[in-house]
Design a protein around this motif. Structure first.
Motif, short mmCIF file in Angstrom:
data_model
loop_
_atom_site.label_atom_id
_atom_site.label_comp_id
_atom_site.label_asym_id
_atom_site.label_seq_id
_atom_site.Cartn_x
_atom_site.Cartn_y
_atom_site.Cartn_z
N SER A 1 -16.08 36.43 20.63
CA SER A 1 -14.76 37.07 20.62
C SER A 1 -14.73 38.40 19.88
CB SER A 1 -13.71 36.12 20.01
OG SER A 1 -14.07 35.73 18.70
N MET A 2 -15.65 38.63 18.91
CA MET A 2 -15.65 39.90 18.20
C MET A 2 -15.92 41.04 19.16
SD MET A 2 -17.92 41.20 14.89
CE MET A 2 -17.40 39.88 13.81
N ALA A 3 -15.11 42.11 19.07
CA ALA A 3 -15.15 43.28 19.95
C ALA A 3 -14.43 43.02 21.27
CB ALA A 3 -16.56 43.80 20.22
N GLY A 4 -13.78 41.85 21.38
CA GLY A 4 -12.97 41.55 22.55
C GLY A 4 -11.50 41.39 22.18
N ILE A 5 -11.26 40.68 21.07
CA ILE A 5 -9.90 40.51 20.58
C ILE A 5 -9.80 41.09 19.17
CG2 ILE A 5 -9.55 38.42 21.95
CD1 ILE A 5 -9.81 36.80 19.34
N GLU A 6 -8.58 41.36 18.75
CA GLU A 6 -8.38 41.92 17.42
C GLU A 6 -8.42 40.79 16.39
OE1 GLU A 6 -5.66 45.16 15.01
OE2 GLU A 6 -4.97 44.42 16.95
N LEU A 7 -9.34 40.90 15.46
CA LEU A 7 -9.49 39.90 14.40
C LEU A 7 -8.83 40.40 13.12
CD1 LEU A 7 -13.30 39.18 14.97
CD2 LEU A 7 -11.37 37.87 15.88
N ARG B 1 -23.38 53.49 19.74
CA ARG B 1 -22.93 54.19 20.93
C ARG B 1 -21.76 53.46 21.60
NH1 ARG B 1 -26.34 58.15 23.09
NH2 ARG B 1 -24.55 58.45 24.50
N VAL B 2 -21.84 52.12 21.67
CA VAL B 2 -20.74 51.35 22.24
C VAL B 2 -19.47 51.53 21.42
CG1 VAL B 2 -19.88 48.98 22.53
CG2 VAL B 2 -22.08 49.63 23.48
N LEU B 3 -19.59 51.45 20.09
CA LEU B 3 -18.43 51.59 19.23
C LEU B 3 -17.80 52.98 19.36
CD1 LEU B 3 -19.75 49.77 16.03
CD2 LEU B 3 -17.90 48.99 17.53
N LYS B 4 -18.63 54.00 19.49
CA LYS B 4 -18.11 55.36 19.65
C LYS B 4 -17.29 55.50 20.93
CE LYS B 4 -21.66 57.99 17.12
NZ LYS B 4 -22.81 58.92 17.27
N ASP B 5 -17.78 54.86 21.99
CA ASP B 5 -17.16 55.04 23.30
C ASP B 5 -15.96 54.11 23.54
OD1 ASP B 5 -18.96 57.01 23.86
OD2 ASP B 5 -20.19 55.83 25.24
N MET B 6 -15.87 53.01 22.82
CA MET B 6 -14.79 52.06 23.07
C MET B 6 -13.48 52.52 22.42
SD MET B 6 -15.60 48.83 20.51
CE MET B 6 -13.93 48.12 20.56
N PRO B 7 -12.34 52.10 22.96
CA PRO B 7 -11.06 52.39 22.32
C PRO B 7 -10.89 51.50 21.09
CG PRO B 7 -10.71 50.94 24.18
CD PRO B 7 -12.17 51.30 24.20
N GLU B 8 -9.87 51.73 20.31
CA GLU B 8 -9.60 50.82 19.19
C GLU B 8 -9.30 49.43 19.75
OE1 GLU B 8 -7.15 51.92 15.85
OE2 GLU B 8 -7.42 54.05 16.32
N ILE B 9 -9.64 48.43 18.98
CA ILE B 9 -9.70 47.06 19.47
C ILE B 9 -8.38 46.53 20.02
CG2 ILE B 9 -9.25 46.08 17.17
CD1 ILE B 9 -11.57 44.67 19.99
N SER C 1 -9.29 29.94 25.09
CA SER C 1 -9.92 31.19 24.72
C SER C 1 -9.41 32.37 25.55
CB SER C 1 -11.44 31.08 24.89
OG SER C 1 -12.06 32.33 24.76
N THR C 2 -9.40 33.54 24.92
CA THR C 2 -9.04 34.77 25.61
C THR C 2 -10.24 35.41 26.28
OG1 THR C 2 -7.29 35.19 23.99
CG2 THR C 2 -8.04 37.09 25.26
N THR C 3 -11.44 35.12 25.79
CA THR C 3 -12.64 35.81 26.27
C THR C 3 -13.57 34.95 27.12
OG1 THR C 3 -13.69 35.30 24.14
CG2 THR C 3 -12.65 37.47 24.37
N VAL C 4 -13.37 33.65 27.14
CA VAL C 4 -14.19 32.76 27.98
C VAL C 4 -13.27 31.73 28.63
CG1 VAL C 4 -16.10 31.11 28.08
CG2 VAL C 4 -16.19 33.00 26.45
N LEU C 5 -13.30 31.66 29.95
CA LEU C 5 -12.47 30.68 30.65
C LEU C 5 -13.34 29.54 31.15
CD1 LEU C 5 -9.59 30.01 31.68
CD2 LEU C 5 -10.31 30.95 33.89
N GLY C 6 -12.95 28.32 30.80
CA GLY C 6 -13.62 27.13 31.31
C GLY C 6 -12.89 26.62 32.55
#
Length: 351
Positions: free
Chosen positions: A167-173, A246-254, A289-294
């Motif tokens: 979930s880190m880098a997918g949802i705001e913690l 590089r990923v962190l630079k290119d991504m928007p704020e969480i 979960s918000t990031t993995v659907l079962g």
């Protein structure tokens, strides 16, 4: 083949360019005691604060994987025992691992659809750390930030460690709600496997220093000693750290990823609900979960859907452990585009 597996999952399409840039910039042969690496480390920590809202007084450490952090926390932090709250296979593995180091460690297992009943939660005084699997990848369940806040408020004297591997880098913690946060980069960070992250609060750092556990390869006191100068205690995955930057630079704020993934997950859930032979593995929307659907169904149906998906160029993630025959998992990670997810939903709606 487009993979929707829950990790390792699809990497960002910009990764090939990052790799070429790493070669051109000499990163592949960079010495981890060099000024170049120390700047890379410092930049990674700054970007985690800027993009993921990691607090200014928290510290970023690099490990080999999320799993390694189980051992680090148990050996370098826990004095007596840790208390684990978990619902699935990875949480169960964490507590078993902890018991090898601190045999008195124990916990409470809850169902994937069950919310933690914090008012009724009783943790004896001699358990000095609470361990929580925030996003349980195996059964696609989660512990919401609001529930973590309840636990923090009820047990302010205990340290809290949180597994956010998927979930880190997918949802705001809300990092201030716990003292240890860890993850691996092959999920929501959209990168190849081989790098773990461990984030520590000031209280966690103080505890590591007061316990003073040392002498092991991954003793936290040794790691922190090196990290103060933006170095590592071992020859690290320098390429992985560069790619992370590089990923962190290119991504928007969480918060933007958080909103987008929640909206997309709602569409995916509605798609599954609208099918004739498939259903959601986790019924409770609060613990889903918000990031993995079962997705669950009859064994023959699951086998048929997975096989047909491969024919269409989609790799679905298998169910985990005892859930493997009757379920599959779909990653809702940022590196997967909306168009790709729409294509998968167009396929699934026929079932």
């Amino acid at each position: 083949m487009l993979t929707f597996a829950a990790g390792p999952s699809k990497v960002y399409e910009s990764v090939p360019k990052y790799l070429q840039d790493a070669y051109s910039e000499g990163i592949l042969s960079a010495n981890h005691r060099s000024d170049q690496f120390m700047r890379l480390y410092q930049e990674a920590e700054s970007l985690m604060k800027e993009k993921l809202h990691m607090p200014d007084d928290y510290k970023l450490l690099f490990t080999s994987s999320a799993t390694e952090n189980w051992e680090i926390i148990s050996q370098s932090i826990v004095e007596s025992a840790s208390f684990h709250i978990y619902s699935g296979s990875f949480g169960a593995k964490w507590i078993k691992f902890a018991q090898h180091i601190n045999p008195k460690s124990a916990g409470q297992k809850i169902a994937a659809n069950e919310e933690i009943d914090v008012p009724e939660l009783s943790i004896p005084e001699d358990y000095d750390l609470i361990a929580i699997t925030q996003n349980e990848t195996s059964n696609a369940s989660q512990v919401p930030m609001a529930k973590l806040e309840e636990i923090r408020d009820k047990f302010p004297e205990k340290l809290i460690a949180v597994d956010t591997t998927s979930s880190m880098a997918g949802i705001e913690l809300k990092f201030e709600l716990a003292d240890f946060w860890y993850a691996s980069v092959q999920k929501c960070f959209g990168l190849p496997a081989g790098l773990g992250l461990l984030i520590l609060s000031p209280s966690a750092i103080e505890k590591a220093e007061s316990k003073g556990e040392s002498g092991r390869y991954n003793s936290l006191s040794f790691m922190l000693e090196n990290a103060r100068g933006y170095q590592t205690h071992y020859t690290p995955n320098v390429l992985g750290i560069y790619l992370l930057n590089r990923v962190l630079k290119d991504m928007p704020e969480i918060q933007h990823f958080d909103q987008a993934l929640r909206e997309r997950m709602k569409k995916l859930e509605d798609c599954i609900i609208g099918t004739k032979s498939l259903r959601l593995l986790v019924d409770n929307a609060t613990t889903r979960s918000t990031t993995v659907l079962g997705v669950a169904g009859l064994e023959e149906t699951i086998k048929k859907v997975k096989s047909a998906a491969l024919d269409q160029g989609f790799q679905l993630g298998s169910g985990y452990g005892p859930l493997k025959p009757t379920s599959f998992r779909i990653a809702n990670f940022p590196a997967i585009t909306d168009q790709e997810m729409d294509g998968l939903m167009d396929f699934l709606v026929a079932y």
